[in-house]
Design a protein around this motif. Structure first.
Motif, PDB file in Angstrom:
ATOM      1  N   GLU A  42       0.853  -1.190   0.000  1.00  0.00           N
ATOM      2  CA  GLU A  42       0.000   0.000   0.000  1.00  0.00           C
ATOM      3  C   GLU A  42       0.887   1.237   0.000  1.00  0.00           C
ATOM      4  O   GLU A  42       1.471   1.606   1.019  1.00  0.00           O
ATOM      5  N   ASP A  43       1.006   1.872  -1.154  1.00  0.00           N
ATOM      6  CA  ASP A  43       1.920   2.998  -1.351  1.00  0.00           C
ATOM      7  C   ASP A  43       1.123   4.289  -1.416  1.00  0.00           C
ATOM      8  O   ASP A  43       0.508   4.615  -2.435  1.00  0.00           O
ATOM      9  N   ASN A  44       1.119   5.034  -0.313  1.00  0.00           N
ATOM     10  CA  ASN A  44       0.396   6.295  -0.260  1.00  0.00           C
ATOM     11  C   ASN A  44       1.237   7.441  -0.829  1.00  0.00           C
ATOM     12  O   ASN A  44       2.443   7.306  -1.043  1.00  0.00           O
ATOM     13  N   LYS A  45       0.602   8.567  -1.028  1.00  0.00           N
ATOM     14  CA  LYS A  45       1.235   9.702  -1.684  1.00  0.00           C
ATOM     15  C   LYS A  45       2.422  10.247  -0.897  1.00  0.00           C
ATOM     16  O   LYS A  45       2.370  10.382   0.331  1.00  0.00           O
ATOM     17  N   GLY A  46       3.503  10.565  -1.627  1.00  0.00           N
ATOM     18  CA  GLY A  46       4.640  11.278  -1.051  1.00  0.00           C
ATOM     19  C   GLY A  46       5.172  10.674   0.228  1.00  0.00           C
ATOM     20  O   GLY A  46       5.514   9.497   0.292  1.00  0.00           O
ATOM     21  N   ASN A  47       5.224  11.508   1.278  1.00  0.00           N
ATOM     22  CA  ASN A  47       5.784  11.085   2.563  1.00  0.00           C
ATOM     23  C   ASN A  47       4.754  10.474   3.511  1.00  0.00           C
ATOM     24  O   ASN A  47       5.074  10.186   4.666  1.00  0.00           O
ATOM     25  N   ASN A 431     -11.058  18.385  -5.778  1.00  0.00           N
ATOM     26  CA  ASN A 431     -10.406  19.035  -4.649  1.00  0.00           C
ATOM     27  C   ASN A 431     -10.236  18.057  -3.483  1.00  0.00           C
ATOM     28  O   ASN A 431     -11.204  17.467  -3.003  1.00  0.00           O
ATOM     29  N   THR A 432      -8.995  17.888  -3.025  1.00  0.00           N
ATOM     30  CA  THR A 432      -8.711  17.004  -1.888  1.00  0.00           C
ATOM     31  C   THR A 432      -8.447  17.782  -0.603  1.00  0.00           C
ATOM     32  O   THR A 432      -8.197  17.178   0.441  1.00  0.00           O
ATOM     33  N   TYR A 433      -8.462  19.104  -0.654  1.00  0.00           N
ATOM     34  CA  TYR A 433      -8.264  19.962   0.511  1.00  0.00           C
ATOM     35  C   TYR A 433      -6.983  19.599   1.274  1.00  0.00           C
ATOM     36  O   TYR A 433      -6.924  19.690   2.499  1.00  0.00           O
ATOM     37  N   GLU A 434      -5.977  19.210   0.542  1.00  0.00           N
ATOM     38  CA  GLU A 434      -4.732  18.793   1.175  1.00  0.00           C
ATOM     39  C   GLU A 434      -3.890  20.004   1.568  1.00  0.00           C
ATOM     40  O   GLU A 434      -3.719  20.944   0.800  1.00  0.00           O
ATOM     41  N   THR A 435      -3.381  19.964   2.781  1.00  0.00           N
ATOM     42  CA  THR A 435      -2.461  20.983   3.277  1.00  0.00           C
ATOM     43  C   THR A 435      -1.314  20.256   3.980  1.00  0.00           C
ATOM     44  O   THR A 435      -1.411  19.062   4.248  1.00  0.00           O
ATOM     45  N   PRO A 436      -0.233  20.966   4.278  1.00  0.00           N
ATOM     46  CA  PRO A 436       0.855  20.292   4.995  1.00  0.00           C
ATOM     47  C   PRO A 436       0.404  19.635   6.292  1.00  0.00           C
ATOM     48  O   PRO A 436       0.996  18.647   6.735  1.00  0.00           O
TER      49      PRO A 436
END
Length: 459
Positions: A42-47, A431-436
């Protein structure tokens, strides 16, 4: 009542095989089973946190021969991790400390620290006369909505009474009552009302607060099911199903399929309709504890068309759920029958949604690769905004999904051995409303790659 059904099955099975004159039933009995190896990545996005796990397990089943139309059977299911990084502490802080959505399902999503499980999955007695068969106890069912959803180590299993009849020419009639489940990815049998939300996320209530219909908050005495399938028209199959979950909701399902071979060419077409409405109080007087919102209804429509030549088949499918309400069915009980379904995601929880899917099925026997087949799919799934809890229960942004599913069935001395490789990629298209500080609408939902290697030996 759950325990009474099981007790009745065991007592009846013991009585059936108690006398010495029944020894032939044992002599004609059959042992069967499956050994399964499963690796998932299961490889999720980025970090964001990634997960992996490999497990081995399966089941061992014994069924007696027939005696005066009676049979008895039982099957033990088990699974254990070989290697994994699943635990209650390996979570993603930017997603509310949620953990693995997929790999955790190889074992027990209720107890992430559990490394193995074992339980009696089947224990039943059946009676058959002519083309009518009745079964009582723990069993494995395969219906459009309640089914094995056999995509992890151990499938979903049911307890109750089930009757199937083909005595009426051109018709298949089925009916039954279910009072308990062994939900996939859990280790315990639960009554129907306790199985709601057991081992699975519950999403949001339409009031935009966390749903809490699990933990025994849904009140029902079980599920009543009836269906009729008609096969009297050449190359055509028509079926109607009704699922009545007492005090919670009712599901009506219609499906028709046409499949015709013209020499080397094949043509298929299908249509489906799902109508749902709340029953009683949706499971609880409190809207946050009700599985279906008070007064909620939904309508879902699907269609597909395909054309094939020799060993290839190209299919296009589309599904729409109106904005009248959310399409709902507990993920705990089986995968949905939508024509646009792809492995590793559901449409459950979505209203005002549209989807389309194109698939290519290929058999490679014409080039001498007997036993090798594949299915490649690409679909786009348009949801309401992820923050719209009224029509998007799980906060799942619209996405595109690509799947590659390859199968190989071994021959000769390895007959019974089957290999599957499944690759799935989901990418956000809304839109995924992703923020740090937040990945709540991404982690485990979008911009994720899943790889699976499954090896089954059936005997």
């Amino acid at each position: 009542m759950k325990k009474n059904f099981l007790l009745f099955s065991i007592v009846a099975a013991t009585s059936l095989c108690a006398g010495s004159d029944l020894s032939s039933a044992f002599q004609e009995g059959k042992t069967s089973g499956q050994i399964r190896y499963f690796y998932m990545d299961e490889d999720n996005k980025g970090n964001l946190k990634d997960y992996y796990g490999s497990a081995v397990g399966g089941y061992l089943k014994y069924e007696t021969g027939s005696w005066e139309g009676f049979k008895a059977g039982a099957a033990l299911y088990a699974a254990t991790y070989l290697n994994d990084n699943i635990s209650s502490t390996n979570t993603e802080p930017t997603a509310g400390n949620k953990g693995s959505r997929y790999v955790a399902g190889l074992m027990d999503t209720v107890d992430l620290n559990k490394n193995s499980l074992m339980n009696l999955g089947e224990a039943y007695i059946s009676y058959q006369k002519s083309k009518t068969k009745a079964t009582v106890g723990r069993m494995k069912l395969n219906t459009p909505f309640i089914n094995t959803e056999d995509g992890r180590m151990i499938p979903t299993l049911e307890q109750g009474v089930w009757i199937t009849s083909n005595d009426v020419h051109d018709y298949e009639l089925q009916t039954g009552y279910i009072n308990a489940f062994w939900n996939r990815s859990t280790s315990d049998w639960k009554s129907v009302q306790d199985s709601f939300g057991y081992g699975y996320q519950q999403g949001k209530a339409p009031t935009n607060v966390n749903s809490n219909y699990g933990n025994g908050n849904t009140n029902t005495n079980g599920i009543y099911i009836a269906s009729v399938t008609y096969k009297g028209i050449s190359d055509t199959k028509l079926e109607a199903w009704d699922y009545y979950i007492q005090n919670v909701f009712n599901v009506g399902y219609l499906e028709g399929n046409y499949n015709k071979q013209f020499g080397d060419f094949r043509v298929l077409a299908g249509a489906q309709y799902i109508g749902e409405q709340e029953v009683g109080n949706g499971g609880n007087d409190d809207r946050t504890k009700a599985y279906m919102d008070h007064g909620e209804k939904s309508n879902t429509y699907g269609a597909k068309a395909g054309i094939g030549y020799t060993d290839s088949l190209l299919t296009f499918a589309a599904t729409t759920t109106t904005n009248k309400g959310r399409f709902l069915f507990p993920r705990e009980w089986g995968k949905e029958p939508l024509f646009t379904f792809q492995k590793r995601e559901r449409s459950d929880g979505s209203g005002g949604s549209n989807a389309w899917l194109i698939t290519l099925d290929q058999d490679f026997k014409a080039i001498g690769l007997n036993g090798l087949t594949s299915k490649i799919g690409y679909g786009r799934y348009y949801k309401q905004d992820a923050k719209n809890a009224v029509l998007n229960k799980y906060g799942l942004p619209s996405y595109a999904q690509t799947s590659v599913d390859v199968f190989y069935n071994f021959k000769g001395p390895l007959k019974g051995l089957a290999l599957e490789y499944l690759f799935t990629r989901k990418s956000a298209i809304a839109n995924t409303y992703e923020t740090p500080a937040s990945s709540a609408y991404v982690f485990g939902k979008n911009d994720i790659t899943l790889q699976n290697i499954i090896l089954n030996y059936s005997f």
